[in-house]
Design an enzyme around this catalytic site. Structure first.
Site, PDB file in Angstrom:
ATOM      1  N   ASP A  87      11.318 -15.829  34.187  1.00 47.82           N
ATOM      2  CA  ASP A  87       9.968 -16.213  34.570  1.00 47.82           C
ATOM      3  C   ASP A  87       9.315 -15.181  35.489  1.00 47.82           C
ATOM      4  O   ASP A  87       9.689 -15.062  36.652  1.00 47.82           O
ATOM      5  CB  ASP A  87      10.050 -17.571  35.263  1.00 47.82           C
ATOM      6  CG  ASP A  87       8.720 -18.074  35.730  1.00 47.82           C
ATOM      7  OD1 ASP A  87       7.697 -17.592  35.224  1.00 47.82           O
ATOM      8  OD2 ASP A  87       8.698 -18.953  36.609  1.00 47.82           O
ATOM      9  N   ASP A 269       2.413 -13.806  33.081  1.00 47.62           N
ATOM     10  CA  ASP A 269       3.360 -14.870  33.402  1.00 47.62           C
ATOM     11  C   ASP A 269       4.081 -15.361  32.158  1.00 47.62           C
ATOM     12  O   ASP A 269       3.518 -16.095  31.337  1.00 47.62           O
ATOM     13  CB  ASP A 269       2.594 -16.016  34.065  1.00 47.62           C
ATOM     14  CG  ASP A 269       3.493 -17.122  34.566  1.00 47.62           C
ATOM     15  OD1 ASP A 269       4.719 -17.023  34.386  1.00 47.62           O
ATOM     16  OD2 ASP A 269       2.974 -18.079  35.141  1.00 47.62           O
TER      17      ASP A 269
END
Length: 375
Positions: A87, A269
């Site tokens: 992530d 992201d």
């Protein structure tokens, strides 16, 4: 992890925005059965475990519903395997532990420190708050293995409580954050920073290739893989060393500016499924691409009209990054859903929908991001 999870400790951008296909399955009470039938045991069967040469690690990523991409890591001696989301929108690394009796923990693999001869307890607690739940636990150190890279005494969180339905339905066990140390909830050294300090990677960067195909996505630590992109790499500076944040010049449709007219900031992201932005801007884009809100609150597009819909173009550092209708929509069961979502706290988030189209390089050594057209 992200599906509308917010970042930890202080109010920040949600970790995982808009898993629209997941929401559709939940709306129709189909998610639990789908997960039972489609859980993927990922590993070396997808791709080679390493690139040629030393100090590089190549980790294959499983593709779940084209919204979640996760890989396999191991912790401890002997190793205990877990699946995690890599992530770029967070910095904390954690997995469920045997001390957690939450339903979410019981549905996933749990780390047992008593089975590892290299585990060290820090006696420090950890709390990470998300918009759809929270994780509580404590910090420890142990050996982390990703592909052929082995990091000793890596700090990580062991959950003792996981509250929120998103944890229960997650197809992966934990989260491995790859953003900057300033975003860490625990002040522990994030994984990639630790890799660099230990000299595990030949270059202070990692690159990510996300594909709609089931077995081709990959994250590469310490190297750029030329086989995953076609156009030249364009580099742009990180504007704030917290997220992987960059400056966007403007966003256009049919040559007309529809958002970020005076410039704006955006973050890359991998833990966010869609492209998120301020609601007024997103509503305008939905209108221009012919998306209408359905009964479940999701925006749908007529699949038969995709070829006639306009591109949405992101202008970044003087370079155009167009998204066609087939790339900014996700199809499921004959229904096409828009890949744009509003209400992100005013921040633009370039999630999976964008990164699938543009091979992304995250260069910590030079505080920059590189983008190139993905193959």
């Amino acid at each position: 992890m992200k599906c509308d999870w917010g970042l930890a400790s202080v109010p920040r951008i949600p970790l995982h925005k808009g898993l629209s296909l997941r929401q559709v399955l939940e709306e129709n009470d189909l998610l639990a059965e789908f997960l039972k039938q489609h859980r993927t045991d990922i590993g070396s069967k997808y791709l080679p475990s390493s690139l040629a040469g030393g100090h590089q690690g190549l980790e294959p990523l499983a593709n779940f519903l084209e919204t979640e991409y996760f890989g396999t890591i191991s912790i401890g001696t002997p190793p205990q395997e877990f699946t995690v989301v890599f992530d770029t929108g967070s910095s904390d690394f954690w997995v469920p532990s045997v001390f957690c009796n939450s339903h979410a923990c019981k549905a996933h693999r749990r780390y047992d420190p008593y089975l590892s001869s290299t585990f060290q307890d820090t006696r420090k607690t950890l709390s990470i708050y998300y918009s759809d739940g929270r994780m509580q636990g404590f910090l420890g150190y142990d050996t982390l293995k990703i592909s052929d890279l082995v990091a000793t005494q890596q700090a990580f969180g062991l959950s003792t409580q996981e509250l929120g339905g998103i944890f229960t339905h997650a197809t992966f066990d934990g989260v491995l954050g790859l953003a900057y140390p300033s975003l860490s909830s625990s002040e522990a050294t994030p994984v990639f920073d630790h890799m660099m300090k230990e000299g595990l990677v030949s270059q202070g960067l990692f690159s990510i290739y996300l594909s709609r195909r089931s077995n081709e996505s990959v994250i590469t630590f310490g190297a750029i893989n030329d086989s995953h992109y076609t156009s030249p790499i364009h580099w742009m500076p990180v504007t704030q060393a917290m997220y992987w944040q960059i400056a966007v010049d403007e966003i256009t449709v049919d040559g007309r500016v529809v958002a970020c007219g005076g410039g704006c900031q955006a973050i890359l992201d991998t833990g966010t499924s869609l492209i998120a932005g301020p609601s007024p801007d997103i509503v305008g884009i939905q209108y221009l691409i012919g998306a209408t809100k359905s009964r479940n609150g999701l925006y749908q597009v007529d699949c038969r009209k995709l070829q006639r819909l306009p591109d949405v173009v992101f202008h970044i550092d003087g370079v155009k990054y167009p998204l066609t209708a087939t790339t900014y929509t996700n199809e499921n069961g004959g229904i096409c859903y828009s890949g744009f979502e509003g209400d992100s706290g005013g921040q633009w988030i370039l999630g999976v929908v964008f990164i699938r189209e543009y091979y992304s390089i995250f260069d910590r050594a030079h505080q920059r991001v590189g983008l190139a057209k993905a193959v």
